[in-house]
Design an enzyme around this catalytic site. Structure first.
Site, PDB file in Angstrom:
ATOM      1  CB  SER A   1      32.228  54.378  44.679  1.00 38.71           C
ATOM      2  OG  SER A   1      32.277  55.708  43.787  1.00 38.71           O
TER       3      SER A   1
ATOM      4  CG  ASN B   1      35.422  54.196  47.294  1.00 35.41           C
ATOM      5  OD1 ASN B   1      36.842  54.564  47.247  1.00 35.41           O
ATOM      6  ND2 ASN B   1      34.874  53.186  47.222  1.00 35.41           N
TER       7      ASN B   1
ATOM      8  CB  ALA C   1      39.407  49.692  43.284  1.00 37.85           C
TER       9      ALA C   1
ATOM     10  CG  ASN D   1      37.761  59.667  42.117  1.00 35.74           C
ATOM     11  OD1 ASN D   1      36.964  59.461  41.924  1.00 35.74           O
ATOM     12  ND2 ASN D   1      37.862  59.034  42.813  1.00 35.74           N
TER      13      ASN D   1
ATOM     14  CE  LYS E   1      37.671  51.013  48.156  1.00 32.08           C
ATOM     15  NZ  LYS E   1      38.706  50.678  46.849  1.00 32.08           N
TER      16      LYS E   1
ATOM     17  CG  PHE F   1      31.374  52.821  38.698  1.00 33.83           C
ATOM     18  CD1 PHE F   1      32.002  53.463  40.012  1.00 33.83           C
ATOM     19  CD2 PHE F   1      30.240  52.530  39.630  1.00 33.83           C
ATOM     20  CE1 PHE F   1      32.734  52.341  41.361  1.00 33.83           C
ATOM     21  CE2 PHE F   1      30.105  52.417  40.846  1.00 33.83           C
ATOM     22  CZ  PHE F   1      31.278  52.583  41.796  1.00 33.83           C
TER      23      PHE F   1
ATOM     24  CG  ASN G   1      32.961  60.272  42.339  1.00 31.96           C
ATOM     25  OD1 ASN G   1      32.360  61.194  43.419  1.00 31.96           O
ATOM     26  ND2 ASN G   1      33.341  59.458  43.057  1.00 31.96           N
ATOM     27  CB  THR G   2      27.472  55.682  41.178  1.00 28.68           C
ATOM     28  OG1 THR G   2      28.635  55.177  40.620  1.00 28.68           O
ATOM     29  CG2 THR G   2      26.261  54.574  40.804  1.00 28.68           C
TER      30      THR G   2
HETATM   31  C1  LIG Z   1      40.738  58.958  40.912  1.00 28.61           C
HETATM   32  C2  LIG Z   1      40.251  57.275  41.879  1.00 28.61           C
HETATM   33  C3  LIG Z   1      39.354  56.098  40.920  1.00 28.61           C
HETATM   34  C4  LIG Z   1      38.558  55.011  41.910  1.00 28.61           C
HETATM   35  N1  LIG Z   1      38.030  54.250  41.515  1.00 28.61           N
HETATM   36  C5  LIG Z   1      38.179  53.714  42.333  1.00 28.61           C
HETATM   37  C6  LIG Z   1      37.121  52.744  41.709  1.00 28.61           C
HETATM   38  O1  LIG Z   1      37.184  52.801  40.831  1.00 28.61           O
HETATM   39  N2  LIG Z   1      36.989  51.893  42.840  1.00 28.61           N
HETATM   40  C7  LIG Z   1      36.744  51.558  43.979  1.00 28.61           C
HETATM   41  O2  LIG Z   1      36.004  50.994  45.139  1.00 28.61           O
HETATM   42  N3  LIG Z   1      37.327  52.536  45.187  1.00 28.61           N
HETATM   43  C8  LIG Z   1      37.886  53.717  43.670  1.00 28.61           C
HETATM   44  N4  LIG Z   1      38.980  54.179  44.315  1.00 28.61           N
HETATM   45  C9  LIG Z   1      39.235  54.182  45.342  1.00 28.61           C
HETATM   46  C10 LIG Z   1      40.584  53.694  45.609  1.00 28.61           C
HETATM   47  O3  LIG Z   1      40.469  52.398  45.724  1.00 28.61           O
HETATM   48  C11 LIG Z   1      41.104  53.551  47.318  1.00 28.61           C
HETATM   49  O4  LIG Z   1      40.099  53.673  48.054  1.00 28.61           O
HETATM   50  C12 LIG Z   1      41.473  55.599  47.987  1.00 28.61           C
HETATM   51  O5  LIG Z   1      41.864  55.909  46.858  1.00 28.61           O
HETATM   52  C13 LIG Z   1      41.495  55.327  49.068  1.00 28.61           C
HETATM   53  O6  LIG Z   1      43.385  55.230  48.963  1.00 28.61           O
HETATM   54  P1  LIG Z   1      44.627  55.722  49.093  1.00 28.61           P
HETATM   55  O7  LIG Z   1      44.681  56.941  49.707  1.00 28.61           O
HETATM   56  O8  LIG Z   1      46.104  55.298  49.345  1.00 28.61           O
HETATM   57  O9  LIG Z   1      44.689  56.440  47.428  1.00 28.61           O
HETATM   58  C14 LIG Z   1      39.774  55.652  43.470  1.00 28.61           C
HETATM   59  C15 LIG Z   1      40.117  56.634  43.660  1.00 28.61           C
HETATM   60  C16 LIG Z   1      40.846  57.721  43.014  1.00 28.61           C
HETATM   61  C17 LIG Z   1      41.788  58.431  43.630  1.00 28.61           C
END
Ligand SMILES: Cc1cc2nc3c(=O)[nH]c(=O)nc-3n(C[C@H](O)[C@H](O)[C@H](O)COP(=O)(O)O)c2cc1C
Length: 342
Positions: free
Chosen positions: A179, A250, A66, A115, A221, A119, A181-182
């Site tokens: 998340s 996450n 996501a 990041n 999640k 949302f 960030n909320t």
């Molecule tokens: C820029 C960015 C935006 C993300 N936005 C969301 C989100 O809206 N909802 C969510 O559940 N996870 C979000 N994630 C988390 C990713 O889905 C993932 O769980 C996390 O980045 C760990 O995986 P990775 O190490 O492969 O990036 C975001 C990650 C990044 C880097």
């Protein structure tokens, strides 16, 4: 090697000179155009590798995490590239702009991102409309959340709105309570709050199942920043409520792995290689505590095929990537699929 795989190493230095969010927006637009022009060739090596999980058939075990496609605007392109699943969102009941920019940072030395997007999304209805036209064979998950200005006391109602809206178009629903960030969102991981939320959503899922004549699995999640007691409490609720699946994890608010980096103090969630170890520990802990029939989707820090294998060994039935794709490009999809062949 497909054209897009050989093109990414050429494009990457140029993309990395752009602001991270602009590079992201540009890349997704390019993917959509390349797909429409029929230029996007699947990077899937050999025959498909279907996996049956939660009653769904995934063309293969690798999904897009996501946040990459928050508005569900490129599901066809991600599917054509070779992903077995695409999780769109996070989507909230009302559209919202997210946090002020800049809000996305690269840490190439660590193959990581920070990041604090918050949302930013066009609202659940807009995504549902797009998904009504979907043709991809990839499994499409819809990740749902609450609006930033909805108090936690009313959070259940936001998630219910999204569940009802997305039910007809989603193959699965992911409930994002992790998340960073909320404000206050992660408090929904507390035992009482999560029990209230999941039991309300499970009840509604049963009603919707009757109405639509299809069962759409409900997943939660979770964050990597959970202590042992919190993990045990969450697992207790997931077992008791018979949740259909758990996505671990996450991003992290922990910074030890990137100590001393000039961006280490940026507020937000850290992803990529530095979250891998903790993410795997949490995944493993849940695998030990959850009933066998509850599958885990492993995400966090997969930047190579070997990392994906490690996650499956830690207990993941399926895996997802985000940050690794930024650093490795579509070649990562091929490498992971080669390494995790059933
Ligand atoms: C820029 C960015 C935006 C993300 N936005 C969301 C989100 O809206 N909802 C969510 O559940 N996870 C979000 N994630 C988390 C990713 O889905 C993932 O769980 C996390 O980045 C760990 O995986 P990775 O190490 O492969 O990036 C975001 C990650 C990044 C880097």
């Amino acid at each position: 090697m497909t054209l897009i795989e050989s093109f990414y190493p050429v494009l990457k230095p140029w993309l990395f000179r752009l602001d991270a969010e602009r590079a992201h927006t540009f890349t997704v637009k390019m993917m959509i155009i390349a797909h429409r022009l029929g230029m996007l060739k699947s990077v899937v090596p050999g025959p498909q590798q279907p996996r049956s999980v939660m009653g769904l058939t995934f063309p293969n075990a690798l999904g897009l995490a996501a946040g990459m496609d928050k508005s569900a605007s490129a599901v066809e392109a991600w599917g054509a590239l070779g992903f077995g699943a695409v999780e769109v969102g996070t989507l909230t009941p009302r559209p919202q702009p997210g946090n002020p920019k800049p809000r996305l940072f690269r840490l190439p030395e660590h193959e990581a991102l920070i990041n604090r997007m918050g949302f930013n999304n066009p609202g659940i209805q807009s995504a549902v409309k797009k998904l009504q036209q979907r043709r991809t064979k990839a499994v499409v998950g819809v990740n749902i959340g609450k609006n930033f200005d909805t108090p936690n006391e009313d959070a259940v109602s936001d998630y219910l709105i999204c569940l009802k809206a997305a039910y007809s178009v989603a193959d699965y629903i992911a409930v994002n309570i992790s998340s960073p960030n909320t404000k206050g969102l992660r408090d929904l991981q507390a035992e009482g709050a999560v029990r209230e939320l999941i039991s309300a959503l499970k009840k509604e899922q049963a009603v919707l199942q009757q109405e639509h004549g299809k069962q759409v699995p409900l997943l939660v999640k979770i964050a990597p920043d959970l202590n042992e007691m919190q993990i045990e409490a969450l697992a207790r609720v997931f077992n008791e409520q018979s949740i259909d699946g758990v996505i671990a994890t996450n991003t992290t608010i922990e910074r030890t792995a990137i100590k001393g980096h000039r961006l280490a103090n940026e507020t937000g969630g850290l992803s990529g290689a530095p979250v891998r170890e903790r993410s795997n520990q949490v995944l493993q802990a849940f695998r030990m505590l959850l009933k066998e029939q509850i599958p885990l989707i492993g995400v966090g820090g997969i930047v190579s095929g070997a990392d994906a294998v490690e996650k499956m060994k830690a207990g993941a039935a399926l895996v997802q990537v985000y940050s690794g794709l930024v650093y490795r490009g579509p070649g990562l999809v091929r490498e992971v699929l080669e390494k995790i062949k059933p």
